[in-house]
Design a protein around this motif. Structure first.
Motif, mmCIF file in Angstrom:
data_model
loop_
_atom_site.group_PDB
_atom_site.id
_atom_site.type_symbol
_atom_site.label_atom_id
_atom_site.label_comp_id
_atom_site.label_asym_id
_atom_site.label_seq_id
_atom_site.Cartn_x
_atom_site.Cartn_y
_atom_site.Cartn_z
ATOM 1 N N SER A 182 0.154 -2.706 -1.638
ATOM 2 C CA SER A 182 -0.772 -1.579 -1.545
ATOM 3 C C SER A 182 -2.157 -1.913 -2.062
ATOM 4 O O SER A 182 -3.076 -1.138 -1.901
ATOM 5 N N CYS B 263 -6.784 8.220 -3.589
ATOM 6 C CA CYS B 263 -7.138 8.901 -2.344
ATOM 7 C C CYS B 263 -6.351 8.225 -1.233
ATOM 8 O O CYS B 263 -6.044 7.039 -1.322
ATOM 9 N N SER B 264 -6.036 8.963 -0.191
ATOM 10 C CA SER B 264 -5.327 8.348 0.928
ATOM 11 C C SER B 264 -6.348 7.756 1.899
ATOM 12 O O SER B 264 -7.482 8.226 2.003
ATOM 13 N N ARG C 62 -6.741 6.289 5.969
ATOM 14 C CA ARG C 62 -6.124 6.227 7.297
ATOM 15 C C ARG C 62 -7.157 5.661 8.260
ATOM 16 O O ARG C 62 -8.347 5.596 7.944
ATOM 17 N N CYS D 113 -9.283 12.772 -0.404
ATOM 18 C CA CYS D 113 -8.925 12.921 -1.809
ATOM 19 C C CYS D 113 -8.640 14.391 -2.084
ATOM 20 O O CYS D 113 -9.402 15.258 -1.662
#
Length: 150
Positions: A14, A38-39, A41, A52
């Motif tokens: 990750s 925060c993600s 994509r 976030c």
């Protein structure tokens, strides 16, 4: 890439280890509870979308930080954030644009501080787009800065 960072990258799919090592050099130390991930994509070779979930309770301001790796003389990166479909204004001294031509090399951080009161009561989603060239997106997080005690 230094051997320590290569080793860190191979031990964490990750990128969290790389993020932690780089942040210890770039920004003041944070406790593990301070930084919230925060993600990301739609990460490509030139951009990434981040989101976030920011809590605004008891904070003076929130700071979104995006880590970029592999910066060199012709690298560039920029960050734009929004909440509820409206652009968020970052603090005037924030670094939302970085360039290798300005001497930014190695691992760099894009930063944006904003007043969490601009979000819905209790917080909300802050989205953004990171665009970059000749660099690698290495992750994003946000930090709540507590209100100063009177």
């Amino acid at each position: 890439m230094p051997a320590e960072r290569r080793r860190a990258r191979t031990t964490s799919g990750s990128g969290r280890v790389v993020l932690a090592v780089a942040l210890s050099v770039i920004v003041p130390p944070l406790s593990a509870s301070d930084a919230q991930p925060c993600s990301a994509r739609n990460v490509t070779a030139v951009s990434a979308d981040i989101e976030c979930s920011v809590s605004g309770s008891g904070t003076d301001h929130a700071r979104v930080e995006v880590l970029m790796d592999g910066f060199h003389d012709d690298s560039t990166a920029s960050l734009a954030l929004e909440a509820d479909g409206h652009a968020l204004a970052c603090a005037p001294d924030d670094r939302t644009v970085r360039s290798g031509q300005d001497g930014d090399v190695g691992t760099v951080t894009l930063t944006c501080r904003f007043d969490p009161a601009l979000l819905r009561p209790g917080g909300g989603a802050v989205g953004g787009r990171v665009e970059f060239g000749h660099a690698e997106f290495a992750g994003a997080h946000w930090v709540a800065v507590p209100r100063a005690q009177p």
